[in-house]
Every structure is written in structure tokens, then in C-alpha cells.
Design a protein around this motif. Structure first.
Motif, PDB file in Angstrom:
ATOM      1  N   ASP A  84      27.919  38.596  40.141  1.00  0.00           N
ATOM      2  CA  ASP A  84      27.256  39.583  40.995  1.00  0.00           C
ATOM      3  C   ASP A  84      27.465  39.176  42.453  1.00  0.00           C
ATOM      4  O   ASP A  84      27.041  38.082  42.862  1.00  0.00           O
ATOM      5  CB  ASP A  84      25.741  39.606  40.755  1.00  0.00           C
ATOM      6  CG  ASP A  84      25.332  40.179  39.408  1.00  0.00           C
ATOM      7  OD1 ASP A  84      26.193  40.706  38.672  1.00  0.00           O
ATOM      8  OD2 ASP A  84      24.129  40.094  39.090  1.00  0.00           O
ATOM      9  N   HIS A 131      30.329  44.874  35.819  1.00  0.00           N
ATOM     10  CA  HIS A 131      29.288  43.950  35.354  1.00  0.00           C
ATOM     11  C   HIS A 131      29.269  43.922  33.825  1.00  0.00           C
ATOM     12  O   HIS A 131      28.282  44.280  33.192  1.00  0.00           O
ATOM     13  CB  HIS A 131      27.930  44.351  35.958  1.00  0.00           C
ATOM     14  CG  HIS A 131      27.939  44.296  37.455  1.00  0.00           C
ATOM     15  ND1 HIS A 131      27.242  43.343  38.174  1.00  0.00           N
ATOM     16  CD2 HIS A 131      28.606  45.035  38.371  1.00  0.00           C
ATOM     17  CE1 HIS A 131      27.475  43.528  39.473  1.00  0.00           C
ATOM     18  NE2 HIS A 131      28.305  44.550  39.610  1.00  0.00           N
ATOM     19  N   HIS A 138      29.975  37.706  33.887  1.00  0.00           N
ATOM     20  CA  HIS A 138      30.412  38.347  35.134  1.00  0.00           C
ATOM     21  C   HIS A 138      29.647  37.815  36.341  1.00  0.00           C
ATOM     22  O   HIS A 138      28.628  37.142  36.213  1.00  0.00           O
ATOM     23  CB  HIS A 138      30.282  39.870  35.030  1.00  0.00           C
ATOM     24  CG  HIS A 138      28.883  40.364  35.084  1.00  0.00           C
ATOM     25  ND1 HIS A 138      28.109  40.513  33.962  1.00  0.00           N
ATOM     26  CD2 HIS A 138      28.086  40.739  36.126  1.00  0.00           C
ATOM     27  CE1 HIS A 138      26.920  40.964  34.302  1.00  0.00           C
ATOM     28  NE2 HIS A 138      26.863  41.090  35.615  1.00  0.00           N
TER      29      HIS A 138
HETATM   30 MN    MN Z   1      25.562  42.117  37.185  1.00  0.00          MN
END
Ligand code: MN
Length: 273
Positions: free
Chosen positions: A76, A70, A74
Motif C-alpha cells: 500500500d 491490492h 501487496h
Molecule cells: Mn491494500
């Protein structure tokens, strides 16, 4: 080539469509999120040369990189949060790729955030946006334009004060609306994470992560250039690295955007009825 794809390439070649890069440069200076000291921290990026046209590799240059998943701009994945840990296809390598491409809905709260760095997007802000631009479609990437990416130093970007970080985000009820009622693909933000800076103190902590990932939705953090996107009409391509069991990954986020002059002409047409 099928006509549809030939038209896409022609539109890109002639500038009727253009590609906007929504990605921050990724390097050792890229700021990473800070957590309270009782939790393990995520390392920023380090780069070590393997060889650079030298005795370790006379004709080639390459590096070893090390970084938290992360870091920087980026992605998730749902498995990032405990609420999404048992969902199907919840890791970077198992997410169906069709889900990574979708229409962008850009909600501009730059003015509100300039007045209040702890601004939270509320359902009524979404309602106001939808009144103007139409209902957020299923499968959309909802991008929160805050102007935060214009903060150039790590200090300003992370904005950590005596009581922790201060940066904008989503109210829990907004995340619930987007995930459950709109069935979006995910949300994207200009800040270091998809929750507000103070969200560790919210109930539950980090409610956007808990809600979105619990519903199998994705997040995009540290985006930039959202001011080059129209409120609707762009398509976002956000494909994380295919990390096995990956909870997320740095990535290059691209938007395909209609050329501005055409967009203005359309707006003028709309205004003219
Ligand atoms: Mn993240």
C-alpha cells in the motif's frame, strides 16, 4: 566486489544468512478484500494465455494478467488513502527505493488472536515488546504476527460473518505511535488488509490506513511465514512494481534472516548474561 557485499553473498551461500519468502502464491484463487456493497470492489486475478508453444506463438509461452493493485501479498503506497494524496513521492514509481529496505520488528500476538479474531494491537503491547527487544528503530518494518496466514481457505481467511469481516489489526493509537513517534517505514500483516476486519465501523474508518498513509508510511498485506522471523535481526525487502501513479502493487516480499542455530546461540549467550 566490496568486502561487505562479498560477505553477504558468502553468508547466503554458507547458510549463515537465509532468505525467507513472506509472499503468498498469486493466482485466480487468491482471496481479495470485500467491501460494503455501495463501494466498487477490486477484482481478483485472472490469467489468459496469449500463446503456449502453439499457433499463437510456436516457441513461447506467456499470459495476460488482470488484477486489482491490492491483490494477494501487496504493497500500500501513501496515495492509496485520501490522507496521503498530496504527499510528495507517494506513488509506487516515486517512492525512494532506499525506503523499501529496513529492519523487521516482529510482534507475535498469535496467542491473543487465537482467543479473539478481532484483536487490536494496543500501545501497551508495543511497550511490552520494546521492554523485551528494544525500541522499534526509525525506518523499521513492523510486522504483526497473528498466525492468520495459516487459515488456508478463503472463507477462513476472510472470516466474513453476518456483521462483516472479523480479523485482527491495530488500534488507532498504536498506528499513531508507530507512524509519528517511532517513524517506522510501515506495517505488515498476515490478513487481507492492514486494518482490522471490523475497521470500517471504527472512527475514523480504517484508522491504520488513514494514520499510516497520512504520515507517508507504507503497508504490506497478506504476508506469510512471519513465524520464521526472529523478533528482531531480520531485514525486509519489499519493492512494489513501478506502476506510474500506482496506489499499490502485488510484490514479492523477502526477508534476510540470521541462521537459526546462531540466533539460538546468541539467545543463550544473552540469557547467560
Ligand atoms: Mn491494500
Amino acid at each position: 566486489m566490496p568486502a561487505l557485499l562479498a560477505e553477504l553473498i558468502d553468508a547466503l551461500d554458507t547458510g549463515r544468512l537465509r532468505i525467507v519468502d513472506l509472499t503468498q502464491p498469486l493466482g485466480p484463487d487468491t482471496p481479495v478484500i470485500g467491501l460494503p456493497t455501495q463501494f466498487a470492489s477490486s477484482p481478483g486475478m485472472s490469467i489468459e494465455v496469449i500463446s503456449r508453444y502453439d499457433q499463437n506463438g510456436p516457441a513461447w509461452y506467456w499470459n495476460t494478467i488482470r488484477l486489482g493493485e491490492h491483490t494477494g501479498t501487496h504493497f500500500d503506497a501513501p496515495v492509496h488513502w485520501i490522507t496521503g494524496k498530496d504527499l510528495p513521492d507517494n506513488t509506487c514509481e516515486t517512492i525512494p527505493v532506499r525506503r523499501l529496505v529496513g529492519p523487521a520488528c516482529v510482534i507475535d500476538v498469535t496467542v491473543e488472536v487465537a482467543k479473539n479474531p478481532d484483536f487490536l494491537l494496543m500501545p501497551e503491547h508495543v511497550a511490552a515488546w520494546e521492554k523485551q527487544h528494544g525500541t522499534i528503530p526509525r525506518g523499521a518494518w513492523v510486522l504483526l504476527r497473528t498466525g492468520w496466514s495459516k487459515r488456508n481457505s478463503a472463507r477462513e481467511f476472510l472470516n466474513v460473518l453476518g456483521d462483516g469481516p472479523h480479523s485482527p489489526g491495530f488500534h488507532k493509537s498504536t498506528s499513531e505511535l508507530l507512524a509519528r513517534e517511532r517513524d517506522v517505514t510501515g506495517v505488515g500483516v498476515e490478513t487481507v488488509g492492514t486494518d482490522a476486519g471490523q475497521a470500517g465501523r471504527f472512527d475514523p474508518p480504517f484508522p491504520n490506513h488513514a494514520t499510516m498513509h497520512g504520515a507517508g508510511k507504507f503497508g504490506l498485506a497478506s504476508l506469510r511465514n512471519l513465524d520464521e522471523l526472529p523478533p528482531t535481526g531480520a531485514v525486509v525487502i519489499a519493492a512494489p512494481l513501478k506502476i506510474v501513479n500506482g496506489s499499490g502493487s502485488p510484490l514479492r516480499v523477502l526477508a534476510i534472516v540470521p541462521e537459526r542455530r546462531k540466533a539460538r546461540a546468541r539467545a543463550a549467550d544473552d540469557a547467560g548474561g
